[in-house]
Design a protein around this motif. Sequence first.
Motif, PDB file in Angstrom:
ATOM      1  N   UNK A   1       0.821  -1.216   0.000  1.00 57.72           N
ATOM      2  CA  UNK A   1       0.000   0.000   0.000  1.00 57.72           C
ATOM      3  C   UNK A   1       0.857   1.268   0.000  1.00 57.72           C
ATOM      4  N   UNK A   2       1.923   1.277   0.776  1.00 54.38           N
ATOM      5  CA  UNK A   2       2.813   2.432   0.806  1.00 54.38           C
ATOM      6  C   UNK A   2       3.402   2.703  -0.579  1.00 54.38           C
ATOM      7  N   UNK A   3       3.787   1.656  -1.276  1.00 51.98           N
ATOM      8  CA  UNK A   3       4.340   1.808  -2.623  1.00 51.98           C
ATOM      9  C   UNK A   3       3.279   2.319  -3.598  1.00 51.98           C
ATOM     10  N   UNK A   4       2.033   1.868  -3.440  1.00 52.86           N
ATOM     11  CA  UNK A   4       0.935   2.401  -4.257  1.00 52.86           C
ATOM     12  C   UNK A   4       0.819   3.909  -4.059  1.00 52.86           C
ATOM     13  N   UNK A   5       0.836   4.343  -2.792  1.00 51.83           N
ATOM     14  CA  UNK A   5       0.705   5.771  -2.493  1.00 51.83           C
ATOM     15  C   UNK A   5       1.903   6.533  -3.045  1.00 51.83           C
ATOM     16  N   UNK A   6       3.093   5.973  -2.918  1.00 54.62           N
ATOM     17  CA  UNK A   6       4.292   6.644  -3.447  1.00 54.62           C
ATOM     18  C   UNK A   6       4.189   6.814  -4.957  1.00 54.62           C
ATOM     19  N   UNK A   7       3.819   5.764  -5.661  1.00 58.02           N
ATOM     20  CA  UNK A   7       3.691   5.867  -7.121  1.00 58.02           C
ATOM     21  C   UNK A   7       2.630   6.900  -7.490  1.00 58.02           C
ATOM     22  N   UNK A   8       1.512   6.896  -6.773  1.00 57.67           N
ATOM     23  CA  UNK A   8       0.472   7.890  -7.026  1.00 57.67           C
ATOM     24  C   UNK A   8       0.960   9.292  -6.757  1.00 57.67           C
ATOM     25  N   UNK A   9       1.654   9.475  -5.638  1.00 57.57           N
ATOM     26  CA  UNK A   9       2.211  10.788  -5.306  1.00 57.57           C
ATOM     27  C   UNK A   9       3.152  11.272  -6.414  1.00 57.57           C
ATOM     28  N   UNK A  10       4.040  10.410  -6.857  1.00 62.76           N
ATOM     29  CA  UNK A  10       5.010  10.818  -7.882  1.00 62.76           C
ATOM     30  C   UNK A  10       4.317  11.190  -9.184  1.00 62.76           C
ATOM     31  N   UNK A  11       3.320  10.433  -9.572  1.00 58.00           N
ATOM     32  CA  UNK A  11       2.622  10.734 -10.819  1.00 58.00           C
ATOM     33  C   UNK A  11       1.795  12.011 -10.712  1.00 58.00           C
ATOM     34  N   UNK A  12       1.130  12.219  -9.582  1.00 57.17           N
ATOM     35  CA  UNK A  12       0.349  13.443  -9.399  1.00 57.17           C
ATOM     36  C   UNK A  12       1.266  14.653  -9.319  1.00 57.17           C
ATOM     37  N   UNK A  13       2.320  14.566  -8.552  1.00 55.42           N
ATOM     38  CA  UNK A  13       3.205  15.721  -8.370  1.00 55.42           C
ATOM     39  C   UNK A  13       3.927  16.094  -9.659  1.00 55.42           C
ATOM     40  N   UNK A  14       4.169  15.141 -10.516  1.00 55.75           N
ATOM     41  CA  UNK A  14       4.887  15.407 -11.768  1.00 55.75           C
ATOM     42  C   UNK A  14       3.972  15.761 -12.931  1.00 55.75           C
ATOM     43  N   UNK A  15       2.730  15.261 -12.914  1.00 53.21           N
ATOM     44  CA  UNK A  15       1.868  15.400 -14.091  1.00 53.21           C
ATOM     45  C   UNK A  15       0.536  16.075 -13.846  1.00 53.21           C
ATOM     46  N   UNK A  16       0.190  16.331 -12.594  1.00 49.63           N
ATOM     47  CA  UNK A  16      -1.133  16.850 -12.283  1.00 49.63           C
ATOM     48  C   UNK A  16      -2.134  15.716 -12.190  1.00 49.63           C
ATOM     49  N   UNK A  17      -3.271  16.009 -11.582  1.00 43.02           N
ATOM     50  CA  UNK A  17      -4.258  14.969 -11.303  1.00 43.02           C
ATOM     51  C   UNK A  17      -4.820  14.317 -12.555  1.00 43.02           C
ATOM     52  N   UNK A  18      -5.231  15.091 -13.530  1.00 42.96           N
ATOM     53  CA  UNK A  18      -5.865  14.524 -14.725  1.00 42.96           C
ATOM     54  C   UNK A  18      -4.992  13.513 -15.447  1.00 42.96           C
ATOM     55  N   UNK A  19      -3.770  13.893 -15.746  1.00 42.33           N
ATOM     56  CA  UNK A  19      -2.863  12.976 -16.428  1.00 42.33           C
ATOM     57  C   UNK A  19      -2.469  11.809 -15.534  1.00 42.33           C
ATOM     58  N   UNK A  20      -2.347  12.068 -14.232  1.00 43.10           N
ATOM     59  CA  UNK A  20      -1.976  10.999 -13.306  1.00 43.10           C
ATOM     60  C   UNK A  20      -3.048   9.918 -13.251  1.00 43.10           C
ATOM     61  N   UNK A  21      -4.308  10.307 -13.289  1.00 39.29           N
ATOM     62  CA  UNK A  21      -5.381   9.306 -13.260  1.00 39.29           C
ATOM     63  C   UNK A  21      -5.240   8.352 -14.441  1.00 39.29           C
ATOM     64  N   UNK A  22      -5.029   8.900 -15.611  1.00 43.17           N
ATOM     65  CA  UNK A  22      -4.890   8.058 -16.793  1.00 43.17           C
ATOM     66  C   UNK A  22      -3.607   7.223 -16.736  1.00 43.17           C
ATOM     67  N   UNK A  23      -2.476   7.870 -16.452  1.00 42.20           N
ATOM     68  CA  UNK A  23      -1.188   7.168 -16.462  1.00 42.20           C
ATOM     69  C   UNK A  23      -1.082   6.128 -15.348  1.00 42.20           C
ATOM     70  N   UNK A  24      -1.519   6.496 -14.148  1.00 51.77           N
ATOM     71  CA  UNK A  24      -1.421   5.564 -13.033  1.00 51.77           C
ATOM     72  C   UNK A  24      -2.317   4.355 -13.265  1.00 51.77           C
ATOM     73  N   UNK A  25      -3.554   4.604 -13.697  1.00 54.08           N
ATOM     74  CA  UNK A  25      -4.467   3.486 -13.960  1.00 54.08           C
ATOM     75  C   UNK A  25      -3.916   2.538 -15.003  1.00 54.08           C
ATOM     76  N   UNK A  26      -3.419   3.083 -16.084  1.00 52.23           N
ATOM     77  CA  UNK A  26      -2.863   2.255 -17.158  1.00 52.23           C
ATOM     78  C   UNK A  26      -1.644   1.472 -16.664  1.00 52.23           C
ATOM     79  N   UNK A  27      -0.765   2.139 -15.942  1.00 49.10           N
ATOM     80  CA  UNK A  27       0.447   1.488 -15.446  1.00 49.10           C
ATOM     81  C   UNK A  27       0.118   0.434 -14.400  1.00 49.10           C
ATOM     82  N   UNK A  28      -0.809   0.748 -13.500  1.00 47.45           N
ATOM     83  CA  UNK A  28      -1.177  -0.202 -12.459  1.00 47.45           C
ATOM     84  C   UNK A  28      -1.822  -1.461 -13.046  1.00 47.45           C
TER      85      UNK A  28
END
Length: 132
Positions: free
Chosen positions: A26-53
């Motif tokens: 779970x901690x790693x999930x949150x870290x990956x989400x944090x990194x994607x949101x902080x680097x790409x913003x929420x909208x792009x992170x939702x798409x990228x994180x979902x696809x990657x996960x």
Amino acid sequence: MPDKRTDDDFLEAFRSAALPLAAFDHRAHVRAGYLMVSRNGLGLAIEAFGKTLRAFAEAHGKAGLYHETITVAFLALINERIALGGDRGWDAFAAANPDLFARDSLAAFYAPEELASAEARRVFMLPRRRVA
């Protein structure tokens, strides 16, 4: 035990599915989400994180585990915390937001039966539960 990889190495291991499944807790999930949101913003992170996960889970033989509502809700919480607390890096974010690492982090927003539904797994569902 926290992963000691650099943020870039951690994300690359996640994206390429080189990260062992046992290391993606779970901690790693949150870290990956944090990194994607902080680097790409929420909208792009939702798409990228979902696809990657989904690809990560499939590569590790766990294709059926992806949950859209939990994923998007956590990304939205991460985004909110970054916006309100500033982005001072992963370690500072993790230290300032210990509640995000609790398994019941979404309990204030969703009833257990809502998250357990097939619909919530498939599509993002807005919370139906009122916060008291």
